[in-house]
Write a protein that holds these residues in place. Structure first.
Motif: not given
Length: 322
Positions: A6-12, A92-95, A168-174
Motif C-alpha cells: 500500500q505504501s508504494g501504490v501512487p494511484e489507481f 485517483i490517489s490510493y488514499a 496491489f498489482c502493477l495493473d491498477r486500472e479500475i
C-alpha cells in the motif's frame, strides 16, 4: 505478477463508463445535470421540512435525513468523475480511492438502515395509530439514526481497514467510474479470501436484517389496511406509505439488478453502467417521488417557493415537481 504494497501504490486509474473521447462531453453534461438535480431536489426537500412546522414529525424527520444522505451519496462519486473528465485524466490517489470506497459503503449502509426505520415508522402509524406518539418519540428517532450511523460506519471502516493490508498489482486500472470495494479486491495480488468472506457475511447480515424488517413491516401494514372497511380509508392508508414503498423498490431493485448483472456478465463496462442505477439514479429520483406523491410535501414546497422571488420560485418548483 509484480506487486506493490500500500505504501508504494501512487494511484489507481478510473476507466469510467466509456473510453471513447467523443462521448466524454456528453457524459460530463449528463452527469453534471443529474448531480445538480440531485442536490437541488434534496435541498428543497430539506428546506421544506425545516421551514414547515406541520412537517416536524418522525416521518419527515427520517425523510430529511434521507435527503441529506442522498446528497452525500452522489457527492462521493459524481464530482470526482466530472473532474477527471474535465481534466482528461483517469487518476485517483490510493488514499482517495480507499476513502471513496469507505464513503460509498457508509452512505449505502445508512440509506439501507434509514429505509428500514421509515418502514417501522409507517408500521406504527398504520398498525398502532393510537400509540404512535407514545412509541415514535423524538429520542427514539434520534436513537435509530445514531444506531444506523454507528453500524454503517463500523461496516465501512472494517472493509476499509481490511483493504489496507492488501498488495496491489502493477495493473491498477479500475473499470468503473468510482472506487468500488469489489473492483479493488479484483486488483489485489495478495489473498483476498478473508476480505471476500467479510463482504458476503457482513453485507448479508447488515443488508438482510433491514430488508427483512421492511418486509415484516409491510406484511403487517397490508394486512391492517385490508381490514379497513371503507375504500376511502384504505386509499388514505396506502397513500401514507406509497412514496416510501416506491423509494424502497427503487433502491433495492437497482441494487439487486446490479448484483445480478455483474454475476451474469464479465463485461466490466456493463457492470459500471449498471452501477449508475443504484449510486446516481435513486438519489436523483427520491425527491421527485416524494414531491409528486405526497400532498404535505407539495404544500410545503409551494409555501417555500412563495418566499422566494416569483421567477426563481417557479423555476425551482418546476425542477422539483418535474
Amino acid at each position: 505478477m509484480d506487486s506493490e504494497n500500500q505504501s508504494g501504490v501512487p494511484e489507481f486509474l478510473l476507466l469510467g463508463l466509456s473510453e471513447d473521447a467523443a462521448l466524454q462531453p456528453l457524459l460530463f453534461v449528463l452527469f453534471l445535470s443529474m448531480y445538480l438535480v440531485t442536490v437541488l431536489g434534496n435541498l428543497l426537500i430539506i428546506l421544506a421540512i425545516s421551514s414547515d412546522a406541520h412537517l416536524h414529525s418522525p416521518m419527515y424527520f427520517f425523510l430529511g435525513n434521507l435527503s441529506s444522505i442522498d446528497i452525500c451519496f452522489s457527492t462521493t462519486t459524481v464530482p470526482k468523475m466530472l473532474v477527471n473528465i474535465q481534466r482528461h485524466s483517469k487518476a485517483i490517489s490510493y488514499a482517495g480511492c480507499l476513502s471513496q470506497a469507505f464513503f460509498v459503503l457508509l452512505f449505502a449502509g445508512l440509506e439501507n438502515f434509514l429505509l428500514a426505520a421509515m418502514a417501522y415508522d409507517r408500521y406504527v402509524a398504520i398498525c398502532h395509530p393510537l400509540r404512535y406518539t407514545a412509541i415514535m418519540r423524538p429520542h427514539l428517532c434520534a436513537l435509530l439514526i445514531l444506531l444506523a450511523l454507528s453500524l454503517s460506519t463500523a461496516d465501512a471502516l472494517l472493509h476499509s481497514l481490511m483493504a489496507l493490508r492488501l498488495r496491489f498489482c502493477l495493473d491498477r486500472e479500475i473499470p468503473h467510474f468510482f472506487c468500488e470495494l469489489d473492483q479493488l479486491l479484483r486488483l489485489a495480488c495478495s489473498d483476498t479470501l478473508l476480505n471476500s468472506l467479510l463482504v458476503y457475511s457482513v453485507t448479508s447480515l447488515l443488508g438482510g436484517v433491514p430488508l427483512l424488517g421492511i418486509i415484516f413491516s409491510y406484511v403487517h401494514i397490508v394486512s391492517s389496511i385490508l381490514k379497513v372497511p371503507s375504500a376511502g380509508g384504505r386509499h388514505k392508508a396506502f397513500s401514507t406509505c406509497g412514496s416510501h414503498l416506491s423509494v424502497v423498490s427503487l433502491f433495492y431493485g437497482t441494487g439487486f439488478g446490479v448484483y445480478i448483472s455483474s454475476s451474469l456478465t464479465d463485461a466490466s463496462s456493463k457492470t459500471a453502467a449498471a452501477s449508475v442505477m443504484y449510486t446516481v439514479v435513486p438519489p436523483m429520483l427520491n425527491p421527485f417521488i416524494y414531491s409528486l406523491r405526497n400532498q404535505d410535501v407539495k404544500g410545503a414546497l409551494g409555501n417555500l417557493m412563495g418566499k422566494t422571488p416569483p421567477f426563481m420560485g417557479r423555476c425551482l418548483l418546476a425542477c422539483t415537481l418535474g
